[in-house]
Scaffold this motif. Structure first.
Motif, PDB file in Angstrom:
ATOM      1  N   PHE A 142      -7.649   2.366 -11.647  1.00  0.00           N
ATOM      2  CA  PHE A 142      -7.652   0.967 -12.057  1.00  0.00           C
ATOM      3  C   PHE A 142      -9.027   0.389 -11.797  1.00  0.00           C
ATOM      4  CE2 PHE A 142      -6.363   1.068  -7.633  1.00  0.00           C
ATOM      5  CZ  PHE A 142      -7.090   0.032  -7.040  1.00  0.00           C
ATOM      6  N   LEU A 179      -4.291  -2.724 -12.426  1.00  0.00           N
ATOM      7  CA  LEU A 179      -3.478  -2.416 -11.250  1.00  0.00           C
ATOM      8  C   LEU A 179      -2.027  -2.817 -11.471  1.00  0.00           C
ATOM      9  CD1 LEU A 179      -3.315  -1.440  -8.322  1.00  0.00           C
ATOM     10  CD2 LEU A 179      -4.017  -3.725  -7.595  1.00  0.00           C
ATOM     11  N   ILE A 213       1.690  -1.543  -4.732  1.00  0.00           N
ATOM     12  CA  ILE A 213       0.242  -1.351  -4.700  1.00  0.00           C
ATOM     13  C   ILE A 213      -0.133  -0.378  -3.590  1.00  0.00           C
ATOM     14  CG2 ILE A 213      -1.960  -2.504  -4.236  1.00  0.00           C
ATOM     15  CD1 ILE A 213      -0.800  -4.976  -5.658  1.00  0.00           C
ATOM     16  N   ALA A 229      -7.107  -2.136  -2.144  1.00  0.00           N
ATOM     17  CA  ALA A 229      -6.969  -2.153  -3.607  1.00  0.00           C
ATOM     18  C   ALA A 229      -7.579  -3.423  -4.180  1.00  0.00           C
ATOM     19  CB  ALA A 229      -5.494  -2.048  -3.991  1.00  0.00           C
TER      20      ALA A 229
END
Length: 462
Positions: A178, A184, A195, A329
């Protein structure tokens, strides 16, 4: 190049990831380059040129110290903070530095470390190293740029890695790649994954699951250690302002509350403030902290994770893992599409990004969906847009320390707001990151880590 959680969370020393950690890595890299080229024995001296923000706030941010330590072979994640002062004192007293602890060279700071106000075109945090032989002829030179969060690139834009990271492949094929927030969310929806679960699978391309957990918990223990040291240390912070350390006194107050006082429903806020202040006071004295995603913002994520572990029912070790993976992330999206550099976009790229990462991570471990996590991260940044980086006296102290506490409180509130919704919202995380970059481009240079604007010029130093 793929970005790992451990690129966002790096163990190092204070006070600045872009001005201390990055320059130390760059200086060591140049010395290693000389060794690889067989030029180390011929090197008689070496000149370092610091440009832009590195020049403007370099002394207050410890850039001069970091350069000397890096040339001598030290690495930010390996050096003992207690060994720093003796090492620097030896270099200054003897006016000699041993490159990589091998080759002795003449080193006089006023002559061999130059602070130049102009900026190099690529980035405000530029530096140039020039190795000279005994006759003063140039043997080799190189430019490096510390682009925020301890990330360093060379003149070609290629990333320079700390030596302890060189064993890992820099380009891998991730199972769930991503680049943006939209990417994402699409991956999470397509594969019905959280996630944190998605990040876990990506991280397993570099490390085994046991090693991954061990290293994430080591990151957490380093964060917790910074809080503990901050709560146990008193006195003044270094620098002309002689700022009084507050964490130890605040800790004693919270440990011994007035039993006759009415119940305070907001007492948890005091603890969050304490956690953030303790970490950033440790950062200000050059102690061991985790770049998260920068040193100037190192207190936000530990403060919010401490809050989750202490005040949220059912907190566990798994929550620590999920929190850090989710925060990473979000940080990766900022790294790929925005900036982590106060010298490039102001403090919105430091405390603002840390607030966004912490908000999304807290929402995740409190049961939020990926959409709610993305919403929390967006809220965390939206209300930090336009925040300047204007450290007084070029030190990572005022307003930086309190700003981390405020960023942590904002992150908790952002998570709570997002969890009261269903994840649907008008402004996406990607749009707010784009706005952050546009705002940073419009921001005057004096408000971007130069100490030439804002609080830095409106407060009279004592």
């Amino acid at each position: 190049m793929s970005v790992s959680a451990f690129d966002l969370f790096k163990i190092g020393i204070g006070p600045s990831s872009s001005h201390t950690v990055g320059p130390m890595i760059a200086a060591r890299q140049f010395a290693c380059k000389l060794r690889a080229a067989g030029l180390l024995p011929a090197t008689a001296t070496l000149v370092t040129e610091l440009y832009g923000s590195l020049s403007a706030t370099g002394r207050g941010h410890g850039t001069d110290r970091a350069i000397m330590l890096g040339l001598a072979g030290h690495q930010p994640d390996q050096i003992d903070p207690n060994a720093i002062e003796p090492a620097l004192a030896s270099i200054r007293e003897t006016q000699q530095l041993r490159l990589l602890d091998i080759q002795p060279i003449a080193f006089r700071e006023k002559e061999h470390m130059l602070f130049l106000r102009k900026s190099l075109p690529f980035h405000p945090n530029g530096m140039r190293f020039v190795a000279l032989d005994a006759a003063g002829a140039e043997l080799a030179s190189a430019e490096y740029f510390s682009v925020g969060g301890g990330f360093v690139v060379d003149a070609d834009g290629q990333r320079v890695l700390n030596e302890t990271s060189l064993a890992l492949p820099t380009a891998v094929e991730l199972p769930y790649p991503f680049d943006t927030g939209a990417d994402l969310l699409a991956q999470c929806s397509r594969h019905q994954m959280s996630i944190a679960a998605l990040m876990l699978e990506n991280e397993k391309q570099w490390r085994t699951l046991p090693e991954l957990r061990r290293q994430l918990l080591a990151i957490w223990q380093t964060m917790a250690g910074a809080v503990q040291r901050g709560c146990a240390s008193s006195g003044h912070l270094p620098g002309r302002m002689q700022v009084q350390r507050r964490a130890a006194g605040l800790y004693q107050q919270l440990q011994n509350p007035d039993k006759n006082a009415p119940l305070d429903p907001l007492a948890a806020m005091d603890w969050v403030n304490l956690y953030a202040i303790a970490v950033n006071e440790e950062n200000a004295v050059g102690g061991r902290v985790v770049t998260a995603p920068t040193n100037g913002a190192a207190g936000v994520i530990p403060a919010v994770l401490h809050y989750q572990q202490r005040f949220v029912a059912g907190a566990s070790e798994d929550h620590i893992i999920d929190f850090l993976l989710t925060a990473a992330a979000i940080g990766i999206i900022y790294k790929k599409n925005g900036s982590l550099s106060g010298a490039e976009v102001g403090c919105q790229g430091e405390v603002g990004v840390a607030c966004s990462m912490a908000a999304g991570a807290l929402a995740a471990v409190m049961g939020g969906s990926p959409a709610q996590v993305e919403n929390a991260a967006e809220i965390g940044m939206e209300h930090n847009l336009g925040m300047t980086c204007d450290p007084i006296s070029g030190l990572v102290q005022i307003p930086c320390i309190e700003r981390n506490a405020m960023g942590a409180i904002k992150a908790i509130n952002a998570a709570r707001m997002a969890l009261r919704g269903n994840g649907t919202h008008v402004v996406s995380l990607d749009k707010v990151i784009k706005t952050m970059m546009q705002t940073g481009a419009d921001m005057k240079t004096k408000y971007k880590e130069t100490s030439r604007g804002g609080l830095a010029v409106n407060i009279v130093e004592c």
